[in-house]
Scaffold this motif. Structure first.
Motif, PDB file in Angstrom:
ATOM      1  N   HIS A  92     -24.584  25.896  91.523  1.00 44.84           N
ATOM      2  CA  HIS A  92     -25.080  24.655  90.925  1.00 44.84           C
ATOM      3  C   HIS A  92     -24.464  23.457  91.669  1.00 44.84           C
ATOM      4  N   PRO A  93     -24.987  23.157  92.852  1.00 46.80           N
ATOM      5  CA  PRO A  93     -24.424  22.059  93.645  1.00 46.80           C
ATOM      6  C   PRO A  93     -24.647  20.701  92.986  1.00 46.80           C
ATOM      7  N   PHE A  94     -23.832  19.748  93.379  1.00 49.01           N
ATOM      8  CA  PHE A  94     -23.959  18.374  92.889  1.00 49.01           C
ATOM      9  C   PHE A  94     -25.061  17.667  93.662  1.00 49.01           C
ATOM     10  N   ARG A  95     -26.060  17.171  92.944  1.00 42.51           N
ATOM     11  CA  ARG A  95     -27.195  16.504  93.580  1.00 42.51           C
ATOM     12  C   ARG A  95     -27.130  15.003  93.301  1.00 42.51           C
ATOM     13  N   TYR A  96     -27.470  14.211  94.297  1.00 45.80           N
ATOM     14  CA  TYR A  96     -27.439  12.758  94.130  1.00 45.80           C
ATOM     15  C   TYR A  96     -28.557  12.111  94.944  1.00 45.80           C
ATOM     16  N   ASP A  97     -28.966  10.951  94.467  1.00 46.38           N
ATOM     17  CA  ASP A  97     -30.040  10.196  95.110  1.00 46.38           C
ATOM     18  C   ASP A  97     -29.448   9.387  96.266  1.00 46.38           C
ATOM     19  N   THR A  98     -29.967   9.586  97.467  1.00 48.91           N
ATOM     20  CA  THR A  98     -29.451   8.873  98.643  1.00 48.91           C
ATOM     21  C   THR A  98     -29.901   7.416  98.674  1.00 48.91           C
ATOM     22  N   GLY A  99     -30.873   7.063  97.828  1.00 48.99           N
ATOM     23  CA  GLY A  99     -31.393   5.702  97.838  1.00 48.99           C
ATOM     24  C   GLY A  99     -32.481   5.490  98.862  1.00 48.99           C
ATOM     25  N   LYS A 100     -32.772   6.535  99.641  1.00 49.00           N
ATOM     26  CA  LYS A 100     -33.799   6.445 100.667  1.00 49.00           C
ATOM     27  C   LYS A 100     -35.110   7.022 100.143  1.00 49.00           C
ATOM     28  N   GLY A 106     -42.779   6.280  98.418  1.00 51.47           N
ATOM     29  CA  GLY A 106     -43.005   7.486  97.629  1.00 51.47           C
ATOM     30  C   GLY A 106     -41.729   8.009  96.996  1.00 51.47           C
ATOM     31  N   ARG A 107     -41.609   9.323  96.931  1.00 52.16           N
ATOM     32  CA  ARG A 107     -40.494   9.953  96.245  1.00 52.16           C
ATOM     33  C   ARG A 107     -39.186   9.769  96.997  1.00 52.16           C
ATOM     34  N   GLY A 108     -38.088   9.668  96.221  1.00 55.29           N
ATOM     35  CA  GLY A 108     -36.784   9.479  96.821  1.00 55.29           C
ATOM     36  C   GLY A 108     -36.244  10.743  97.472  1.00 55.29           C
ATOM     37  N   ILE A 109     -35.305  10.554  98.372  1.00 56.03           N
ATOM     38  CA  ILE A 109     -34.668  11.677  99.065  1.00 56.03           C
ATOM     39  C   ILE A 109     -33.339  11.994  98.381  1.00 56.03           C
ATOM     40  N   TRP A 110     -33.201  13.221  97.945  1.00 55.56           N
ATOM     41  CA  TRP A 110     -31.985  13.654  97.266  1.00 55.56           C
ATOM     42  C   TRP A 110     -31.183  14.571  98.181  1.00 55.56           C
ATOM     43  N   ALA A 111     -29.875  14.460  98.086  1.00 52.47           N
ATOM     44  CA  ALA A 111     -28.976  15.327  98.851  1.00 52.47           C
ATOM     45  C   ALA A 111     -28.107  16.118  97.882  1.00 52.47           C
ATOM     46  N   GLN A 112     -27.448  17.145  98.375  1.00 51.13           N
ATOM     47  CA  GLN A 112     -26.610  17.952  97.516  1.00 51.13           C
ATOM     48  C   GLN A 112     -25.310  18.343  98.210  1.00 51.13           C
ATOM     49  N   ILE A 113     -24.283  18.527  97.410  1.00 52.55           N
ATOM     50  CA  ILE A 113     -22.975  18.940  97.903  1.00 52.55           C
ATOM     51  C   ILE A 113     -22.589  20.226  97.174  1.00 52.55           C
ATOM     52  N   TYR A 114     -22.306  21.266  97.944  1.00 52.54           N
ATOM     53  CA  TYR A 114     -21.915  22.524  97.330  1.00 52.54           C
ATOM     54  C   TYR A 114     -20.487  22.404  96.811  1.00 52.54           C
TER      55      TYR A 114
END
Length: 414
Positions: A92-100, A106-114
């Motif tokens: 269950h990695p930590f997901r966050y919105d990059t703001g991009k 359109g839809r935002g780009i999300w990144a994740q940190i394991y």
């Protein structure tokens, strides 16, 4: 290949002296586990048994009065818990919105940190008194009296127990006993005993039956076999009961009192036990019905997201929280013990493909009527049954030797 099972039994005729010995030992064992957990947290999450044993063994013997094997078992218990949490954090990695935005709009780009154990804010806490005993050193079965001999800090205790079907595990040529976990629930004493047996490797080409199983809520399991026969296990009663639990939880949460919170915790535990019982009974029914040498094909639901926003509001909780994975676990170990196997196939297009002509078209499925109508050949079927048919077809390809069978939408168009 080895298959392990957990045997649950209730201890009987526990007198006050024995109960006090059990309680005292379990509390000391729990405190020792918390002591070990604190050390691991403060020493960069060291999880090697040898190093922890060298650093903590004498403290466990002196401070908590644990016997030699109990001290080793406490270390193993804490290591196992930390490894479990480590796996859960990674899954269950930590997901966050990059703001991009994708393509600038359109839809935002999300990144994740394991995540790993360093994300823990505090040591893992062992709240409930427990005790892990090792076969031969801390516990043994007395065949002459049909009793268990359990070690405590106040000496050995011989106790009666009851367990349906326990005799089948006494054949030491087939079964090997392992560790034993003791716990107390509502004034009664129970044990969870592990047993392991060696089973032969299942050969897919020798399978007599291939069954496709589609899991859901309207039907907990929709099954389709190689003979063209279908079995549908309705989930309507399950849905009604879950809604009752949901309504009761909402009422208790609205109150917010201490007694309401205690009641809320009990309700959650009761619902989990009930869900486990439903899955146990359902999987046992499937194993008994289809017999040995059967391949049970299930959809691989790993990373599959249930689109609850497209579901009725009053069903979203039920869709997202039913124990589908638990069903898979129960069916897997029961199939292994019955000379069968569970295989997972890709879930993609199983509800969109016509099993007669192979046409894949999303709009052919009517979610409201639960009906699939092929726009090419006119074939009609219940959508859950249709999914089971497609899953069964992939299972048949697996039996024939195809390593990773899956449906290809491009091929269906051609």
């Amino acid at each position: 290949m080895d298959q392990s099972v957990v045997i649950k039994a209730q201890l009987l005729n526990i007198d006050d002296e024995t109960a006090q010995a059990f309680s005292n030992t379990m509390c000391k064992y729990r405190d020792a586990c918390n002591f070990i957990s604190q050390y691991i947290f403060e020493h960069a999450f060291e999880l090697k048994q040898s190093k922890l044993n060298k650093a903590l063994y004498h403290d466990l013997r002196d401070k908590f009065e644990l016997k030699s094997q109990m001290a080793q078992s406490a270390i193993k218990t804490v290591i196992a818990r930390y490894k479990t949490v480590k796996t859960q954090l990674f899954q269950h990695p930590f997901r966050y919105d990059t703001g991009k935005k994708k393509d600038g709009k359109g839809r935002g780009i999300w990144a994740q940190i394991y995540r790993d154990l360093t994300w823990l804010w505090q040591p893992i806490n062992f709240k409930r008194p427990q005790l892990d005993l090792q076969r031969g050193r801390d516990w043994s079965y007395l065949s002459a009296t049909n009793q268990l001999s359990l070690n405590t800090l106040n000496g050995r205790r011989k106790v009666d127990f009851v367990c349906k079907g326990f005799d089948q595990y006494l054949d030491q040529t087939k079964w090997k006993f392992g560790s034993l976990k003791m716990l107390q629930l509502r004034g009664k004493w129970y044990i969870h005993l592990s047993a392991t047996t060696a089973i032969s490797e299942f050969e897919a080409e020798q399978a007599v039956h291939v069954v496709g199983i589609d899991r859901g809520l309207r039907f907990l399991a929709a099954c389709y076999d190689e003979k063209g026969k279908s079995i549908l296990f309705s989930g309507q009663n399950i849905l009604r009961k879950r809604r009752k639990y949901k309504k009761l939880r909402a009422e208790l949460q609205a109150k917010g009192t201490k007694s309401a919170k205690r009641r809320l915790k009990k309700i959650g535990q009761r619902e989990n036990r009930w869900m486990s019982d439903v899955n146990h009974r359902l999987t046992k029914t499937l194993i008994d019905h289809y017999g040995s040498n059967t391949i049970y094909a299930l959809e691989d639901l790993t990373d599959v997201r249930f689109a609850t926003e497209k579901s009725p509001k009053d069903q979203r909780y039920e869709i997202a929280s039913w124990a589908f994975y638990q069903f898979e676990q129960f069916l897997t170990y029961k199939a292994n013990l019955n000379s069968s196997a569970v295989v997972k196939v890709p879930a993609k297009y199983t509800s969109q493909r016509c099993p007669k002509c192979g046409r894949i078209h999303k709009d052919n499925r009517d979610h409201e009527l639960h009906l699939y109508t092929c726009d090419k050949c006119g074939y009609k079927s219940n959508d859950d049954r249709l999914a089971a048919m497609n899953i069964q077809f992939l299972g048949t390809l697996y039996r024939s030797g195809e390593e990773a069978p899956q449906f290809n939408k491009q091929a269906s168009v051609e």
